[in-house]
Design an enzyme around this catalytic site. Structure first.
Site, short mmCIF file in Angstrom:
data_model
loop_
_atom_site.label_atom_id
_atom_site.label_comp_id
_atom_site.label_asym_id
_atom_site.label_seq_id
_atom_site.Cartn_x
_atom_site.Cartn_y
_atom_site.Cartn_z
N HIS A 160 16.58 -13.11 -16.34
CA HIS A 160 16.68 -11.94 -17.21
C HIS A 160 16.00 -10.75 -16.54
O HIS A 160 14.95 -10.92 -15.91
CB HIS A 160 16.02 -12.23 -18.56
CG HIS A 160 16.39 -11.23 -19.60
ND1 HIS A 160 15.76 -10.00 -19.70
CD2 HIS A 160 17.34 -11.24 -20.57
CE1 HIS A 160 16.32 -9.31 -20.69
NE2 HIS A 160 17.27 -10.04 -21.24
N GLY B 161 26.51 -9.78 -26.99
CA GLY B 161 25.66 -10.05 -28.14
C GLY B 161 26.32 -9.47 -29.36
O GLY B 161 27.07 -10.14 -30.07
N GLY B 162 26.09 -8.15 -29.56
CA GLY B 162 26.69 -7.47 -30.69
C GLY B 162 28.21 -7.58 -30.71
O GLY B 162 28.82 -7.63 -31.77
N LYS C 55 0.81 -1.20 0.00
CA LYS C 55 0.00 0.00 0.00
C LYS C 55 0.85 1.26 0.00
O LYS C 55 0.58 2.21 -0.72
CB LYS C 55 -0.93 -0.02 1.22
CG LYS C 55 -2.09 0.91 1.11
CD LYS C 55 -3.23 0.53 2.05
CE LYS C 55 -2.82 0.64 3.50
NZ LYS C 55 -3.95 0.21 4.40
N GLY D 38 26.20 -3.83 -24.51
CA GLY D 38 27.30 -2.96 -24.91
C GLY D 38 28.68 -3.52 -24.63
O GLY D 38 29.67 -2.77 -24.62
N LYS E 136 22.73 -18.11 -24.47
CA LYS E 136 21.35 -17.94 -24.00
C LYS E 136 20.43 -17.55 -25.17
O LYS E 136 20.81 -16.82 -26.08
CB LYS E 136 21.28 -16.91 -22.88
CG LYS E 136 21.45 -15.47 -23.29
CD LYS E 136 21.10 -14.48 -22.18
CE LYS E 136 19.78 -13.79 -22.34
NZ LYS E 136 19.49 -13.13 -23.60
N ASP E 137 19.22 -18.06 -25.10
CA ASP E 137 18.17 -17.63 -26.02
C ASP E 137 17.96 -16.13 -25.92
O ASP E 137 18.22 -15.52 -24.87
CB ASP E 137 16.83 -18.29 -25.62
CG ASP E 137 16.58 -19.60 -26.37
OD1 ASP E 137 17.26 -19.85 -27.38
OD2 ASP E 137 15.70 -20.34 -25.94
#
Lengths: 407, 407
Positions: free
Chosen positions: A261, A356-357, A95, A334, A170-171
């Site tokens: 995630h 990733g990139g 609350k 990044g 990882k997916d």
């Protein structure tokens, strides 16, 4: 003996009486009224009453634009709530989250409350054991968007990542159950690729499969993936609530590590005035809910979280104050090879370097992208400047050439 | 024919190129890359690509302190995600929630996506039918804190509320499963009281029982309560996620209305820069997830939400744009009888007047507290000023004397 869980809030108010505010929370979120109760009723209710533990007022200095606030700690008797994260959040912040400028910045748990939380089933040591990697930082690769890919396309991308020598793949967290790459077939082809790659690299790897869909079906989906051979799970915790992670992680049939995630976390942590602090949300709560790895936005890339908040998350994931296995910190977004020395400086070796990139965007493709990271990690561990190491390592050199070094 | 769900964001940026930012979200949250793809691959991927529908930039006028922002709408192909709220939130806001100052302010759903959402099982008309109340606003009473109460104490408080003539009584949302008032016994004694009261008042009422505990056990707990005779459920939706509400509300065995409590909502909606707007969070999403009644902080009391946001929530709960039953708006906190005319002015008659302190704090006790509200609602419906009505109604008079009128 009563036991308590304690919540700490940062409350902003230009003129308010913080002591009084704290008192009203301690009473209002527990027994409702106190001073009005007759003495005999007070005796009966005392064990349910919340207590103000600390009110630390921060007055803005003159000429200073900083707002006036107080850090307020209140302890809540365990007897008032059940041993689950929803009950604790509802009690401590349900609350009052709507009552002005107030942010939940920390929770501490009683031993009794924590007894319901086995924590990460694998944790850092368990994952190291699965992979046979003792001390170095791990390297994780994220599928780049594979929406619309068929199984062949998926396998090809998996293979390239695996051949680059990563420890985990990882997916994409936005890959849901779909007719092109349904979970069982996805696991099957990716595991084939993992085995083929292991023949070549000699390295084990874990594949974290995204668990999605309706809440009541998540367990079945996880078991299906595990039965087919999935070696880890990826889970978007916040859209489902911490309790679902807690249930999955403490389920004896879920026999693989879970990577949490941070999807949707930005709806909670970035405001100074509202929500839940990053260190609590992505640190302490993820750990007690049983995440073996926790992803969060790194301070290095485009999706930026301040470094201090990153380190606060790390602290919670590793702290020995909780008698639970530790969770691997995975600062994400990044990340390119040039950042590896800085990541190790900030996080030490108990960290997952996650790209990733920075892998897929390598001019030589994902295989060379992975290799460049492996080389960067080796060099950083041996105290060799990346530029120097790169002289003999064309993959690393190519990465540094396009993304630069760490400073 | 492809179909799409559309997300609207408010993005703050002092200097950024919003068009470009929008484009990067549309691509990044769907196919990942676009312009780099060869033409044949683009043809294959086109049906998965997100689209920028609108970029409305608001430049601050000179001398004006308002920040620069843009409202950006992006449509996401349904083919990319499954038919559940977590998948939609992960797709539209998962990662980008962490990418700077960005707030999710609206979602619109395709017909195809909505086909998985039966919506409220009862809604306003169904609840009116259960209660036999055709047009007037309903009156709900909240248990004041009953932590530490035994069954007798609980029954006594229930009885007083019921005798005051309320239509609904809801558990305190911080009352969890506990040894003093376990759910089945709580339902049993409260239903006894409800029946006794009905003999006297001639009025039916619904008792909304708080469903708590572990996620996988919520359905069983709800069924236990319903089997014992519970006539409604109260559920703290946000700590568990919208999908759990969706599962409960669409379950054929859950045969009673569900009241959604906004517990934890303040972690999402109040910041202008981050989170999810109140109208989406507590309006549209609660309705598609199947809440028959939705509580939210009123603009009248201590826990304040601006009136415009209240009315935006109301709009979403009642809008005919969704082909679903409507949900009862329940503006809550700080409600006393003097506010009834203003509530009716703001909300019309399809509203639940919901009071805690305004009933229990009446100088004549909860029975008279309820009666004062019934009198205020009658007077307001008949266009009689409360002060005038109070001349013949001592309960209302006492309430106005301590809490004042509506302006």
């Amino acid at each position: 003996m009563s036991s308590y869980c304690t919540a700490t809030y940062r409350i902003y108010d230009e003129k308010g009486d913080f002591q009084r505010k704290a008192q009203s929370i301690a009473v209002g979120m527990t027994v409702g009224t106190w001073t009005e109760l007759p003495g005999t009723k007070q005796d009966e209710m005392r064990k349910h009453l919340g207590h103000v533990e600390r009110v630390e007022v921060h007055e803005p200095e003159s000429g200073n634009q900083v707002e006036r606030y107080a850090d307020v700690s209140i302890s809540y008797p365990d007897i008032n709530f059940s041993r689950d994260i929803p009950a604790l959040l509802i009690t401590t912040f349900g609350k009052i989250s709507m009552d002005g400028k107030i942010k939940l910045i920390d929770l501490t748990f009683s031993k009794d409350f924590l007894s319901a939380f086995p924590g990460p089933k694998f944790g850092i040591s368990g994952i190291r054991e699965l992979l046979g990697v003792k001390e170095r930082p791990l390297l994780m690769s994220i599928f780049k968007s594979v929406i619309g890919y068929d199984l062949d396309g998926l396998k090809e991308q998996f293979m390239a990542q695996a051949l680059g020598g990563v420890d985990l793949i990882k997916d994409d967290e936005i890959l849901f159950e779909n007719p092109l790459t349904p979970i069982e077939q996805r696991v099957r082809v990716c595991l084939e690729a993992a085995e083929e790659a292991e023949q070549i690299t000699g390295k084990k790897l874990l594949y974290a499969v995204n668990i999605t869909g309706r809440t009541s079906q998540l367990r079945d989906q996880a078991l299906k993936a595990i039965d087919t051979g999935a070696s880890a799970l990826l889970f978007n915790v916040l859209p489902y609530g911490f309790d679902v992670l807690h249930e999955l992680s403490s389920d004896p049939d879920i026999t693989v590590p879970i990577a949490a995630h941070p999807s949707l976390a930005g709806a909670f942590y970035p405001s100074p005035h509202y929500g839940i602090s990053a260190s609590l949300l992505l640190g302490k709560l993820m750990r007690i809910a049983g995440a073996d790895l926790v992803l969060f936005p790194s301070p290095y890339g485009s999706v930026v979280m301040p470094r201090a908040e990153n380190l606060a998350i790390q602290r919670e994931l590793l702290s020995s104050e909780l008698a639970l296995r530790t969770s691997f910190p995975v600062p994400s977004a990044g990340i390119h090879p040039g950042l590896v020395p800085r990541i190790l400086e900030d996080f030490g070796t108990d960290v997952v370097v996650n790209a990733g990139g920075g892998i897929h965007g390598h001019p030589g493709g994902a295989i060379n992208g992975g290799l460049a990271f492996v080389q960067a990690i080796d060099a950083a561990l041996n105290g060799v400047p990346l530029e120097q190491a790169a002289e003999h390592m064309p993959q690393l050199k190519a990465a540094l050439d396009i993304w630069g070094g760490s400073r």
